[in-house]
Design an enzyme around this catalytic site. Sequence first.
Site, PDB file in Angstrom:
ATOM      1  N   ASN A  54      67.384 121.163 -10.119  1.00 25.97           N
ATOM      2  CA  ASN A  54      68.567 120.499 -10.668  1.00 25.97           C
ATOM      3  C   ASN A  54      69.386 120.009  -9.487  1.00 25.97           C
ATOM      4  O   ASN A  54      70.041 120.795  -8.811  1.00 25.97           O
ATOM      5  CB  ASN A  54      69.365 121.495 -11.527  1.00 25.97           C
ATOM      6  CG  ASN A  54      70.663 120.898 -12.035  1.00 25.97           C
ATOM      7  OD1 ASN A  54      70.927 119.702 -11.872  1.00 25.97           O
ATOM      8  ND2 ASN A  54      71.484 121.731 -12.651  1.00 25.97           N
ATOM      9  N   TRP A  55      69.331 118.703  -9.268  1.00 27.24           N
ATOM     10  CA  TRP A  55      70.015 118.154  -8.092  1.00 27.24           C
ATOM     11  C   TRP A  55      71.521 118.053  -8.299  1.00 27.24           C
ATOM     12  O   TRP A  55      72.254 117.751  -7.373  1.00 27.24           O
ATOM     13  CB  TRP A  55      69.440 116.771  -7.741  1.00 27.24           C
ATOM     14  CG  TRP A  55      68.008 116.794  -7.302  1.00 27.24           C
ATOM     15  CD1 TRP A  55      67.153 117.863  -7.270  1.00 27.24           C
ATOM     16  CD2 TRP A  55      67.261 115.667  -6.807  1.00 27.24           C
ATOM     17  NE1 TRP A  55      65.928 117.479  -6.793  1.00 27.24           N
ATOM     18  CE2 TRP A  55      65.961 116.140  -6.504  1.00 27.24           C
ATOM     19  CE3 TRP A  55      67.555 114.324  -6.594  1.00 27.24           C
ATOM     20  CZ2 TRP A  55      64.960 115.292  -6.000  1.00 27.24           C
ATOM     21  CZ3 TRP A  55      66.559 113.480  -6.099  1.00 27.24           C
ATOM     22  CH2 TRP A  55      65.281 113.962  -5.799  1.00 27.24           C
ATOM     23  N   LYS A  56      71.951 118.243  -9.549  1.00 27.06           N
ATOM     24  CA  LYS A  56      73.385 118.129  -9.887  1.00 27.06           C
ATOM     25  C   LYS A  56      73.925 116.778  -9.400  1.00 27.06           C
ATOM     26  O   LYS A  56      73.177 115.805  -9.371  1.00 27.06           O
ATOM     27  CB  LYS A  56      74.169 119.329  -9.326  1.00 27.06           C
ATOM     28  CG  LYS A  56      73.528 120.652  -9.760  1.00 27.06           C
ATOM     29  CD  LYS A  56      74.390 121.853  -9.527  1.00 27.06           C
ATOM     30  CE  LYS A  56      73.644 123.103  -9.982  1.00 27.06           C
ATOM     31  NZ  LYS A  56      74.447 124.318  -9.873  1.00 27.06           N
ATOM     32  N   HIS A  78      74.172 123.216 -19.622  1.00 29.43           N
ATOM     33  CA  HIS A  78      74.409 123.848 -18.316  1.00 29.43           C
ATOM     34  C   HIS A  78      75.853 124.357 -18.265  1.00 29.43           C
ATOM     35  O   HIS A  78      76.752 123.719 -18.801  1.00 29.43           O
ATOM     36  CB  HIS A  78      74.150 122.843 -17.187  1.00 29.43           C
ATOM     37  CG  HIS A  78      74.078 123.495 -15.843  1.00 29.43           C
ATOM     38  ND1 HIS A  78      75.217 123.906 -15.165  1.00 29.43           N
ATOM     39  CD2 HIS A  78      73.032 123.841 -15.064  1.00 29.43           C
ATOM     40  CE1 HIS A  78      74.844 124.465 -14.024  1.00 29.43           C
ATOM     41  NE2 HIS A  78      73.531 124.449 -13.942  1.00 29.43           N
ATOM     42  N   GLU A 128      77.995 124.249 -16.063  1.00 31.87           N
ATOM     43  CA  GLU A 128      78.955 123.298 -15.480  1.00 31.87           C
ATOM     44  C   GLU A 128      79.392 122.271 -16.522  1.00 31.87           C
ATOM     45  O   GLU A 128      80.516 121.777 -16.482  1.00 31.87           O
ATOM     46  CB  GLU A 128      78.330 122.634 -14.241  1.00 31.87           C
ATOM     47  CG  GLU A 128      78.266 123.620 -13.076  1.00 31.87           C
ATOM     48  CD  GLU A 128      77.149 123.373 -12.087  1.00 31.87           C
ATOM     49  OE1 GLU A 128      76.548 122.280 -12.093  1.00 31.87           O
ATOM     50  OE2 GLU A 128      76.858 124.293 -11.286  1.00 31.87           O
ATOM     51  N   GLU A 135      70.973 131.479 -16.820  1.00 27.71           N
ATOM     52  CA  GLU A 135      71.731 131.248 -15.593  1.00 27.71           C
ATOM     53  C   GLU A 135      73.084 131.949 -15.688  1.00 27.71           C
ATOM     54  O   GLU A 135      74.033 131.386 -16.246  1.00 27.71           O
ATOM     55  CB  GLU A 135      71.972 129.747 -15.391  1.00 27.71           C
ATOM     56  CG  GLU A 135      70.722 128.917 -15.206  1.00 27.71           C
ATOM     57  CD  GLU A 135      70.995 127.657 -14.391  1.00 27.71           C
ATOM     58  OE1 GLU A 135      70.211 127.369 -13.491  1.00 27.71           O
ATOM     59  OE2 GLU A 135      72.006 126.984 -14.644  1.00 27.71           O
ATOM     60  N   GLY A 178      75.447 128.937  -7.427  1.00 27.41           N
ATOM     61  CA  GLY A 178      76.089 128.370  -6.252  1.00 27.41           C
ATOM     62  C   GLY A 178      76.907 129.356  -5.441  1.00 27.41           C
ATOM     63  O   GLY A 178      77.708 128.971  -4.602  1.00 27.41           O
ATOM     64  N   SER A 224      71.409 130.793  -7.620  1.00 28.20           N
ATOM     65  CA  SER A 224      71.197 131.147  -6.211  1.00 28.20           C
ATOM     66  C   SER A 224      69.751 131.535  -5.894  1.00 28.20           C
ATOM     67  O   SER A 224      69.511 132.432  -5.080  1.00 28.20           O
ATOM     68  CB  SER A 224      72.170 132.255  -5.782  1.00 28.20           C
ATOM     69  OG  SER A 224      73.512 131.788  -5.852  1.00 28.20           O
ATOM     70  N   GLY A 248      69.109 125.063  -8.030  1.00 22.64           N
ATOM     71  CA  GLY A 248      70.126 124.081  -7.690  1.00 22.64           C
ATOM     72  C   GLY A 248      70.062 123.715  -6.219  1.00 22.64           C
ATOM     73  O   GLY A 248      69.199 122.960  -5.779  1.00 22.64           O
ATOM     74  N   GLY A 249      70.951 124.294  -5.432  1.00 19.93           N
ATOM     75  CA  GLY A 249      71.093 123.953  -4.015  1.00 19.93           C
ATOM     76  C   GLY A 249      69.782 123.894  -3.234  1.00 19.93           C
ATOM     77  O   GLY A 249      69.550 122.947  -2.467  1.00 19.93           O
TER      78      GLY A 249
END
Length: 254
Positions: A11-13, A96, A98, A166, A172, A212, A233-234
Amino acid sequence: MAMRIPLIAGNWKMNTTLAEASVLVTEMREGLERIEGVEKVLCPPFLSLSLVRELLQGLSIKVGAQNMHFEEKGAYTGEISPLMLKELCDFVILGHSERREHFKETDQMVNEKVKAALAAGLTPILCVGERLEEREAGRAEEVVVRQGRAALQGIESPQRMVIAYEPVWAIGTGRAETGEGANATIGIIRDMMARLYSEGIAQGIRILYGGSVTAANVAEFIRQPEIDGALVGGASLKAEEFLSIVAQTVAIKK
Ligand code: 13P
């Protein structure tokens, strides 16, 4: 027991310009393509979907979006519909945290989206997870089950969908859940699926962990029997690290 093909989704967000997306895909596509026995999904921002799809043409790596509206078309300025996505990708991340937190998505909206995605032939990656205060109040299981049940209201055939657990406090933050903790909660989600549908459906559904995940800790999750992969993610924005996550997954699950 049903054989579930492991899945790693990045997930590149809200990261990567077109130029950056191009560099990232070019850096990882050959390496990813060589790794078999795991489904690989890249979820770039909407604007890069077309480009990423083109760069992956003829390869086994799939493309996913990060959100969508539930209506097929109409006066919804700024929104993207399932039919538009269907031309460009196979997967779509829905619910998600977010989106729930910053864009006020409710369980009911997530439910509409999951239904619309399935109807359009997309594979939803439904995200559920408790916030820190919910966890500290001992309500993690209750929250996850409530979100899952709400998202599945009125859905008769959930077989294709993927669920991602999640925990919000792990996203994150560098503070991942433990492998055992994630396995236990995912087991609860699977039990919920068995109660809502059947044991067969529950055993066939893929449930991922997200929060994470890195190349350094992914093995801890993948080793767990209930965990079928990761929503990253990251670490999915770094070609080498993402490749390592995918490679470790296959090595452990095969
Ligand atoms: P991080 O891997 O950056 O914690 O993000 C997880 C996530 O939200 C994936 O959807």
